[in-house]
Design a protein around this motif. Structure first.
Motif, PDB file in Angstrom:
ATOM      1  N   VAL A 190       0.832  -1.200   0.000  1.00 43.32           N
ATOM      2  CA  VAL A 190       0.000   0.000   0.000  1.00 43.32           C
ATOM      3  C   VAL A 190       0.869   1.253   0.000  1.00 43.32           C
ATOM      4  CG1 VAL A 190      -1.561   1.365   1.452  1.00 43.32           C
ATOM      5  CG2 VAL A 190      -1.996  -1.064   1.095  1.00 43.32           C
ATOM      6  N   ASP A 191       0.467   2.230  -0.810  1.00 44.09           N
ATOM      7  CA  ASP A 191       1.033   3.579  -0.751  1.00 44.09           C
ATOM      8  C   ASP A 191      -0.079   4.508  -0.279  1.00 44.09           C
ATOM      9  OD1 ASP A 191       3.504   2.757  -1.854  1.00 44.09           O
ATOM     10  OD2 ASP A 191       2.690   2.910  -3.885  1.00 44.09           O
ATOM     11  N   PHE A 201     -11.363  -6.549  -3.612  1.00 38.38           N
ATOM     12  CA  PHE A 201     -11.028  -5.610  -4.681  1.00 38.38           C
ATOM     13  C   PHE A 201     -12.015  -4.448  -4.739  1.00 38.38           C
ATOM     14  CE2 PHE A 201      -8.350  -9.112  -6.073  1.00 38.38           C
ATOM     15  CZ  PHE A 201      -7.194  -8.421  -6.420  1.00 38.38           C
ATOM     16  N   SER A 202     -13.268  -4.716  -4.422  1.00 38.68           N
ATOM     17  CA  SER A 202     -14.245  -3.642  -4.383  1.00 38.68           C
ATOM     18  C   SER A 202     -13.862  -2.604  -3.334  1.00 38.68           C
ATOM     19  CB  SER A 202     -15.634  -4.211  -4.077  1.00 38.68           C
ATOM     20  OG  SER A 202     -16.579  -3.176  -3.921  1.00 38.68           O
ATOM     21  N   LEU A 203     -13.464  -3.047  -2.150  1.00 37.71           N
ATOM     22  CA  LEU A 203     -13.090  -2.123  -1.083  1.00 37.71           C
ATOM     23  C   LEU A 203     -11.781  -1.406  -1.396  1.00 37.71           C
ATOM     24  CD1 LEU A 203     -14.023  -4.186   2.115  1.00 37.71           C
ATOM     25  CD2 LEU A 203     -15.330  -2.365   1.003  1.00 37.71           C
ATOM     26  N   LEU A 204     -10.826  -2.122  -1.964  1.00 39.08           N
ATOM     27  CA  LEU A 204      -9.555  -1.483  -2.311  1.00 39.08           C
ATOM     28  C   LEU A 204      -9.749  -0.387  -3.358  1.00 39.08           C
ATOM     29  CD1 LEU A 204      -7.057  -4.493  -2.383  1.00 39.08           C
ATOM     30  CD2 LEU A 204      -7.004  -2.546  -0.813  1.00 39.08           C
ATOM     31  N   HIS A 205     -10.540  -0.676  -4.385  1.00 41.66           N
ATOM     32  CA  HIS A 205     -10.775   0.324  -5.423  1.00 41.66           C
ATOM     33  C   HIS A 205     -11.572   1.515  -4.877  1.00 41.66           C
ATOM     34  CE1 HIS A 205      -8.908  -1.586  -8.845  1.00 41.66           C
ATOM     35  NE2 HIS A 205      -9.513  -2.730  -8.568  1.00 41.66           N
ATOM     36  N   PHE A 227      -2.359   0.668  -4.541  1.00 45.96           N
ATOM     37  CA  PHE A 227      -2.077  -0.664  -3.986  1.00 45.96           C
ATOM     38  C   PHE A 227      -1.553  -1.552  -5.101  1.00 45.96           C
ATOM     39  CE2 PHE A 227      -6.479  -0.917  -5.387  1.00 45.96           C
ATOM     40  CZ  PHE A 227      -6.564  -2.164  -6.001  1.00 45.96           C
ATOM     41  N   ARG A 228      -0.782  -2.539  -4.735  1.00 49.59           N
ATOM     42  CA  ARG A 228      -0.199  -3.439  -5.727  1.00 49.59           C
ATOM     43  C   ARG A 228       0.176  -4.767  -5.063  1.00 49.59           C
ATOM     44  NH1 ARG A 228       3.435   0.396  -4.244  1.00 49.59           N
ATOM     45  NH2 ARG A 228       5.509  -0.260  -3.556  1.00 49.59           N
ATOM     46  N   ASP A 229       0.497  -5.735  -5.896  1.00 50.72           N
ATOM     47  CA  ASP A 229       0.977  -7.047  -5.423  1.00 50.72           C
ATOM     48  C   ASP A 229       0.017  -7.686  -4.427  1.00 50.72           C
ATOM     49  OD1 ASP A 229       3.217  -6.589  -6.968  1.00 50.72           O
ATOM     50  OD2 ASP A 229       4.427  -5.860  -5.294  1.00 50.72           O
ATOM     51  N   VAL A 230      -1.254  -7.752  -4.793  1.00 56.94           N
ATOM     52  CA  VAL A 230      -2.236  -8.427  -3.953  1.00 56.94           C
ATOM     53  C   VAL A 230      -1.997  -9.933  -4.047  1.00 56.94           C
ATOM     54  CG1 VAL A 230      -4.678  -8.795  -3.479  1.00 56.94           C
ATOM     55  CG2 VAL A 230      -3.900  -6.592  -4.381  1.00 56.94           C
ATOM     56  N   THR A 231      -1.804 -10.567  -2.908  1.00 51.44           N
ATOM     57  CA  THR A 231      -1.415 -11.981  -2.895  1.00 51.44           C
ATOM     58  C   THR A 231      -2.261 -12.750  -1.894  1.00 51.44           C
ATOM     59  OG1 THR A 231       0.861 -11.390  -3.451  1.00 51.44           O
ATOM     60  CG2 THR A 231       0.496 -13.595  -2.551  1.00 51.44           C
ATOM     61  N   LEU A 232      -2.832 -13.843  -2.341  1.00 54.73           N
ATOM     62  CA  LEU A 232      -3.599 -14.721  -1.461  1.00 54.73           C
ATOM     63  C   LEU A 232      -2.643 -15.589  -0.651  1.00 54.73           C
ATOM     64  CD1 LEU A 232      -6.312 -16.044  -0.584  1.00 54.73           C
ATOM     65  CD2 LEU A 232      -6.018 -17.616  -2.522  1.00 54.73           C
ATOM     66  N   ILE A 233      -2.840 -15.616   0.656  1.00 48.09           N
ATOM     67  CA  ILE A 233      -2.033 -16.465   1.532  1.00 48.09           C
ATOM     68  C   ILE A 233      -2.733 -17.809   1.661  1.00 48.09           C
ATOM     69  CG2 ILE A 233      -1.013 -16.722   3.823  1.00 48.09           C
ATOM     70  CD1 ILE A 233       0.132 -14.431   2.166  1.00 48.09           C
ATOM     71  N   VAL A 234      -2.034 -18.870   1.334  1.00 44.43           N
ATOM     72  CA  VAL A 234      -2.614 -20.209   1.395  1.00 44.43           C
ATOM     73  C   VAL A 234      -1.764 -21.071   2.312  1.00 44.43           C
ATOM     74  CG1 VAL A 234      -3.680 -20.054  -0.873  1.00 44.43           C
ATOM     75  CG2 VAL A 234      -1.352 -20.928  -0.681  1.00 44.43           C
ATOM     76  N   GLY A 273       1.850 -22.865  -1.961  1.00 48.98           N
ATOM     77  CA  GLY A 273       2.329 -21.686  -2.658  1.00 48.98           C
ATOM     78  C   GLY A 273       1.436 -20.491  -2.407  1.00 48.98           C
ATOM     79  N   GLU A 274       1.713 -19.397  -3.100  1.00 46.59           N
ATOM     80  CA  GLU A 274       0.937 -18.165  -2.972  1.00 46.59           C
ATOM     81  C   GLU A 274       0.403 -17.780  -4.335  1.00 46.59           C
ATOM     82  OE1 GLU A 274       3.624 -15.387  -1.273  1.00 46.59           O
ATOM     83  OE2 GLU A 274       3.399 -16.162   0.759  1.00 46.59           O
ATOM     84  N   ASP A 275      -0.739 -17.137  -4.349  1.00 52.88           N
ATOM     85  CA  ASP A 275      -1.416 -16.795  -5.589  1.00 52.88           C
ATOM     86  C   ASP A 275      -1.489 -15.291  -5.736  1.00 52.88           C
ATOM     87  OD1 ASP A 275      -2.900 -16.770  -7.856  1.00 52.88           O
ATOM     88  OD2 ASP A 275      -4.789 -17.318  -6.905  1.00 52.88           O
ATOM     89  N   GLY A 276      -0.659 -14.714  -6.605  1.00 53.01           N
ATOM     90  CA  GLY A 276      -0.707 -13.293  -6.862  1.00 53.01           C
ATOM     91  C   GLY A 276      -1.838 -12.978  -7.826  1.00 53.01           C
ATOM     92  N   VAL A 277      -2.671 -11.987  -7.474  1.00 58.95           N
ATOM     93  CA  VAL A 277      -3.839 -11.714  -8.299  1.00 58.95           C
ATOM     94  C   VAL A 277      -3.961 -10.256  -8.717  1.00 58.95           C
ATOM     95  CG1 VAL A 277      -5.193 -13.648  -7.470  1.00 58.95           C
ATOM     96  CG2 VAL A 277      -5.234 -11.508  -6.193  1.00 58.95           C
ATOM     97  N   GLY A 278      -2.896  -9.479  -8.635  1.00 58.11           N
ATOM     98  CA  GLY A 278      -2.948  -8.150  -9.238  1.00 58.11           C
ATOM     99  C   GLY A 278      -2.918  -7.005  -8.259  1.00 58.11           C
ATOM    100  N   GLY A 279      -3.197  -5.795  -8.775  1.00 54.34           N
ATOM    101  CA  GLY A 279      -3.163  -4.597  -7.958  1.00 54.34           C
ATOM    102  C   GLY A 279      -3.565  -3.401  -8.778  1.00 54.34           C
ATOM    103  N   ALA A 280      -3.434  -2.216  -8.206  1.00 55.56           N
ATOM    104  CA  ALA A 280      -3.784  -1.000  -8.911  1.00 55.56           C
ATOM    105  C   ALA A 280      -3.094   0.175  -8.260  1.00 55.56           C
ATOM    106  CB  ALA A 280      -5.286  -0.796  -8.911  1.00 55.56           C
TER     107      ALA A 280
END
Length: 302
Positions: A203-204, A267-271, A283-290, A295-302
């Motif tokens: 987050v910035d 993503f709705s709340l982040l946007h 925000f960037r590098d949104v990653t699901l913790i499993v 492994g980890e699942d990176g799913v994007g950012g903005a």
């Protein structure tokens, strides 16, 4: 105490001291029955209590319930006798709410509900997740004397915001926040797992933006916490008195946050959060913790 009874007693507590509760339990039961037959009521009560406690340590909940009822049957009511507390834990695990409610009343706890699941507001408390493994202390909302809902975002894959945790009744450390002191209770197990996933995001934001991110998720009864809120301490210190400060928002340029929310909501709340100040927030590098090994699942950012 007869010679044979004394030998059983000695064997029982030798196994107990070795933490061999599987061996200790039947010996304690035998010794309790012998004490009852010999008219040694107080000794029998102590032995029944320890037999029930051994079953609790073994996580043999049906046995803990059975022995707990025997131990509580001769305990003084409304005097905070721990026999009632251990009975309440076993009954809660087994969803035997009538026995659980009577156990809490027997211990001396006043309840407002009279039927069904015991679920009330017992305030916030720190809970030590996975105390025998990668222990982490989080804040949780107590809903009965032995269960609490996790309201922090655990920084690990196998516990989640919203988990209902069954916890022990003996405090194991304290957290001091301002003028208030809170007992830390150790997790026994996850009583009801949450299906809310955990994510990390970079987050910035300026200080008001960081505070707004936390508030945005809280308003939807979800979680957002900066990784900086996690304070590693040794096991010895964790079980002592630890002073904590109220979490304060601060500038978060390039800071890691842990978030708890379903993916679409996340993503709705982040946007929505970003849109309130496009020039200062990103925000960037949104990653699901499993779970580990997946492994980890990176799913994007903005």
């Amino acid at each position: 105490m007869a010679v044979a009874q004394s030998e059983v007693f000695e064997l029982a507590y030798r196994a107990w001291d070795a933490q061999d509760y599987a061996s200790a339990s039947p010996l304690l039961i035998e010794a309790a029955r012998a004490a009852e037959a010999g008219g040694e009521g107080e000794e029998a009560q102590r032995l029944w209590f320890d037999a029930a406690l051994a079953a609790k340590f073994l996580r043999d909940w049906p046995r803990a319930l059975e022995l707990g009822r025997t131990a509580a049957s001769t305990a003084e009511r409304d005097a905070q006798d721990p026999a009632f507390w251990n009975l309440g834990i076993a009954a809660t695990v087994l969803h035997d709410w009538d026995v659980a409610r009577d156990a809490w009343l027997g211990y001396g706890i006043r309840l407002t509900s009279t039927t069904g699941e015991v679920r009330e507001d017992f305030g916030m408390t720190p809970i030590r997740l996975d105390p025998d493994g990668r222990a982490e202390v989080v804040w949780a909302q107590r809903i009965c004397p032995t269960r609490a809902i996790v309201r922090s975002v655990p920084m690990r894959a196998d516990r989640h915001f919203g988990d209902v945790i069954l916890h022990d009744g003996a405090p194991n450390g304290q957290r001091i926040v301002g003028e208030a002191t809170y007992s830390v209770f150790d997790e026994i197990h996850v009583w009801q797992p949450s299906d809310i996933p955990t994510w990390t995001v970079i987050v910035d934001a300026d200080e008001p933006g960081a505070a707004d991110l936390v508030e945005t998720f809280e308003q939807h009864e979800l979680g957002a916490e900066p990784a900086s809120s996690m304070k590693p301490i040794c096991a010895c210190c964790s079980t002592g008195d630890v002073e904590q400060q109220h979490a304060a928002a601060h500038a978060a340029h390039g800071q890691l946050f842990y978030l708890a929310a379903p993916e679409a909501t996340l993503f709705s709340l982040l946007h929505a959060w970003k849109s309130r100040d496009e020039s200062e927030r990103a925000f960037r590098d949104v990653t699901l913790i499993v779970d580990e090994g997946e492994g980890e699942d990176g799913v994007g950012g903005a």
